[in-house]
Motif scaffolding. Structure first.
Motif, PDB file in Angstrom:
ATOM      1  N   LYS A 102      36.106  46.972  31.977  1.00 10.30           N
ATOM      2  CA  LYS A 102      36.793  46.994  33.133  1.00 10.30           C
ATOM      3  C   LYS A 102      36.128  46.319  34.857  1.00 10.30           C
ATOM      4  O   LYS A 102      36.583  45.312  35.476  1.00 10.30           O
ATOM      5  CB  LYS A 102      37.065  48.422  33.795  1.00 10.30           C
ATOM      6  N   TYR A 103      34.854  46.874  35.083  1.00 11.04           N
ATOM      7  CA  TYR A 103      34.567  45.854  35.812  1.00 11.04           C
ATOM      8  C   TYR A 103      33.793  44.945  35.807  1.00 11.04           C
ATOM      9  O   TYR A 103      32.399  44.449  36.354  1.00 11.04           O
ATOM     10  CB  TYR A 103      33.320  46.348  36.470  1.00 11.04           C
ATOM     11  N   ASP A 104      34.309  43.674  35.391  1.00 10.55           N
ATOM     12  CA  ASP A 104      33.259  42.922  34.760  1.00 10.55           C
ATOM     13  C   ASP A 104      34.352  41.386  35.627  1.00 10.55           C
ATOM     14  O   ASP A 104      35.308  41.747  35.429  1.00 10.55           O
ATOM     15  CB  ASP A 104      33.606  42.794  32.873  1.00 10.55           C
ATOM     16  N   ARG A 105      33.117  40.936  36.060  1.00  9.79           N
ATOM     17  CA  ARG A 105      33.619  40.249  36.963  1.00  9.79           C
ATOM     18  C   ARG A 105      32.840  39.125  37.256  1.00  9.79           C
ATOM     19  O   ARG A 105      31.587  39.225  37.987  1.00  9.79           O
ATOM     20  CB  ARG A 105      33.656  40.389  38.508  1.00  9.79           C
ATOM     21  N   ARG A 127      42.930  40.460  33.355  1.00 11.67           N
ATOM     22  CA  ARG A 127      42.296  40.176  34.093  1.00 11.67           C
ATOM     23  C   ARG A 127      42.990  39.742  35.816  1.00 11.67           C
ATOM     24  O   ARG A 127      44.250  39.270  35.844  1.00 11.67           O
ATOM     25  CB  ARG A 127      41.274  38.819  34.063  1.00 11.67           C
ATOM     26  N   ASN A 132      41.750  45.604  27.434  1.00  9.13           N
ATOM     27  CA  ASN A 132      41.257  44.800  28.473  1.00  9.13           C
ATOM     28  C   ASN A 132      41.064  43.630  28.522  1.00  9.13           C
ATOM     29  O   ASN A 132      40.557  42.558  28.444  1.00  9.13           O
ATOM     30  CB  ASN A 132      39.426  44.757  28.727  1.00  9.13           C
ATOM     31  N   SER A 156      38.693  42.320  38.441  1.00 12.33           N
ATOM     32  CA  SER A 156      38.904  43.087  37.040  1.00 12.33           C
ATOM     33  C   SER A 156      39.298  43.062  35.887  1.00 12.33           C
ATOM     34  O   SER A 156      40.754  42.327  36.277  1.00 12.33           O
ATOM     35  CB  SER A 156      38.433  44.560  37.558  1.00 12.33           C
ATOM     36  N   THR A 157      39.519  43.874  34.907  1.00 13.02           N
ATOM     37  CA  THR A 157      40.039  43.604  33.818  1.00 13.02           C
ATOM     38  C   THR A 157      40.674  45.027  34.115  1.00 13.02           C
ATOM     39  O   THR A 157      40.433  46.408  33.961  1.00 13.02           O
ATOM     40  CB  THR A 157      39.193  44.004  32.586  1.00 13.02           C
ATOM     41  N   SER A 175      36.209  55.023  32.455  1.00  9.93           N
ATOM     42  CA  SER A 175      37.484  54.329  33.141  1.00  9.93           C
ATOM     43  C   SER A 175      38.630  54.309  32.528  1.00  9.93           C
ATOM     44  O   SER A 175      38.328  54.048  31.519  1.00  9.93           O
ATOM     45  CB  SER A 175      36.656  53.463  33.418  1.00  9.93           C
ATOM     46  N   SER A 231      45.275  49.811  36.893  1.00  9.34           N
ATOM     47  CA  SER A 231      43.908  49.997  37.023  1.00  9.34           C
ATOM     48  C   SER A 231      43.633  50.393  38.567  1.00  9.34           C
ATOM     49  O   SER A 231      44.765  50.848  39.087  1.00  9.34           O
ATOM     50  CB  SER A 231      43.584  48.864  38.632  1.00  9.34           C
TER      51      SER A 231
END
Length: 490
Positions: A333-336, A410, A407, A364-365, A211, A216
């Motif tokens: 990146k997909y940390d929510r 956010r 990252n 996401s970040t 990623s 983004s």
């Protein structure tokens, strides 16, 4: 997207930029079900999947001066493509040797054809045109096969055990990888509708997800393992409490912990676009962890059914060798952290039913530059011993951006409402036909599917120098979308 800027009184500069993103899947499958007897059942599937992603970018810069010789124009265009093609075979069996055992076993095989990178470049600046021949990258083929077996064992009415074992094999570039993956789950049911569940599983993944962190994009790069890049390994643990003692309702709380190894990330400073050649040299492998706590309330009976869920989660990665983010953990990146889901179904009659869903999630970040800096070559610095000061022998330096950590930004939260209606009727032959009408993103929420860093360089008369203006802009590519489908069951 385009940017126009004026400079001094002697020149008029205009810069136009464009970026196009396309991606999609083509899938197909044939399935055959067979009942051997009252205890043995099989399901066999042939499948095909083709994924393609393409990015087209370019700019058109024109400078118009007071005379013809001051006129200058430069046009650049570039293209980047990536894809995967899979042909698969899978067969699964359900076998019930006794009322207390349900055995599942099977095998599958997939032939992968990876094309991680194809790029081309063209530039015309009124000199002899620069045209780079399309770089077709390298085709990577892979043979992926596995065998599995598991048994769902009932020990009385309170205890259930589910042991299993999976063996996988992957061959690419003349090298074979093997993995033995044990799995185990158990459920303890108590009187009054209370139950406890626990589970463990080991998993191997032979395809890596790469990623971009500096931009983004709604697509990512899927690359295979190679003779030098090992597969992703993960250990997953879960523990949950469930309650269904209230008629028509179910409640649950479940936590999970996942440790991951051999995760792939781009090294610092690598752009997602224009990195075609040698992608294997631009990545490093590290570790990751994902944890979460999920809450669920579900209504299972009546004309109106549905569920509400909330998830508190965290996903991070780190590279112990210090190659990325100085070895410090950073959010994936997909940390929510927060996700909320609402799903409702209402059945008006046997012919008409309506569904509604609402989703809210933290953003996401991505990595953004925090401030501009000028990097001066140490060789261009001269030290004055008398004044104990240093100065540049030649003015200027290399312009860059300062980024403290990966990252570090956010994105805003995303949310949307989906609505659907099913109209059912019986044909003269007694078969069921269903018309489905749906609306995706009913209130047209402008969620940021694509974030880009927009830069404008303008001449500032007050400082008699060029000044860069930067801002993040969002692009929504999935607004309100109506759809319909027709299904005929026979």
């Amino acid at each position: 997207m385009s940017t126009t800027a004026r400079t001094t009184e002697h020149f008029n500069d205009e810069l136009k930029e464009h970026l196009g993103v396309n991606w999609g899947n083509t899938i197909g499958a044939l399935r055959w079900n067979h009942i051997f007897n009252g205890k043995l059942f099989s399901n066999t599937t042939l499948s095909y999947n083709r994924y393609r992603a393409q990015i087209d970018a370019g700019d058109d810069f024109e400078r118009i001066g007071e005379s013809e010789r001051d006129h200058f124009r430069s046009v650049m265009s570039a293209s980047f493509r990536s894809g995967i093609q899979d042909f698969g075979f899978r067969t699964d069996f359900d076998w019930t040797p006794s009322p207390s055992h349900l055995v599942k076993f099977g095998a599958d095989y997939t032939w992968h054809d990876f094309l991680p990178e194809v790029s081309s470049y063209h530039q015309d600046n009124q000199e002899p045109e620069q045209v780079a021949a399309p770089y077709t990258g390298s085709h990577y083929s892979g043979h992926d096969a596995s065998l599995y077996a598991e048994d769902n064992i009932s020990l009385g009415r309170h205890l259930t055990l589910n042991p299993g074992l999976r063996f996988t094999w992957f061959n690419t570039q003349g090298k074979s990888y093997y993995s033995l993956q044990p799995r185990f789950a158990t459920r303890l049911s108590l009187d009054g509708g209370l139950a406890f569940k626990a589970g463990y599983s080991r998993m191997a993944q032979y395809v890596h997800l790469l990623s971009s962190t500096i931009i983004s994009l709604p697509l990512d790069l899927w690359v295979p393992i190679t003779k030098d890049i090992s597969p992703v390994m993960a250990d997953h643990y879960s523990l949950g409490v469930y309650y269904d003692g209230l008629p028509g309702w179910e409640f649950s709380v479940e936590g999970y912990w996942k440790e991951m190894f051999n995760l792939l990330e781009y090294i610092e400073g690598v752009q997602f676009i224009y990195i075609s050649e040698g992608w294997e040299d631009m990545v490093r492998t590290g570790r990751g962890r994902a944890t979460g706590l999920e809450f669920l309330v579900q209504k299972t009976t009546g004309k109106t059914t549905g569920w509400i869920s909330y998830t508190l989660s965290k996903s991070e990665r780190w590279f112990p060798d210090g190659s990325i983010n100085l070895g410090r953990p950073f959010p994936y990146k997909y940390d929510r952290p927060h996700t909320f889901n609402l799903m409702l179904n209402h059945k008006f009659s046997e012919k008409v039913d309506v569904s509604l869903s609402w989703v809210f999630s933290s953003g996401s970040t991505m990595t953004v530059a925090e401030r501009p800096v000028v990097v001066i070559d140490p060789g261009a610095i001269e030290y004055n011993e008398r004044t104990h000061s240093a100065f540049a022998k030649e003015p200027g330096g290399q312009y860059s951006h300062y980024i403290e950590k990966r990252n570090n930004y956010r994105l805003p939260p995303t949310h949307r409402l989906n609505l659907g209606i099913n109209l059912r009727h019986r044909t003269r032959r007694g078969n069921e036909a269903v018309w489905n009408f749906s609306i995706y993103n009913v209130y047209n929420a402008m969620n940021p599917n694509f974030i880009f860093d927009d830069q404008t360089i303008e001449w500032d008369d007050t400082i008699e120098a060029y000044r860069e203006k930067r801002q993040l802009k969002k692009l929504t590519i999935l607004p309100i979308i109506p759809a319909f489908s027709y299904t005929y069951n026979f």
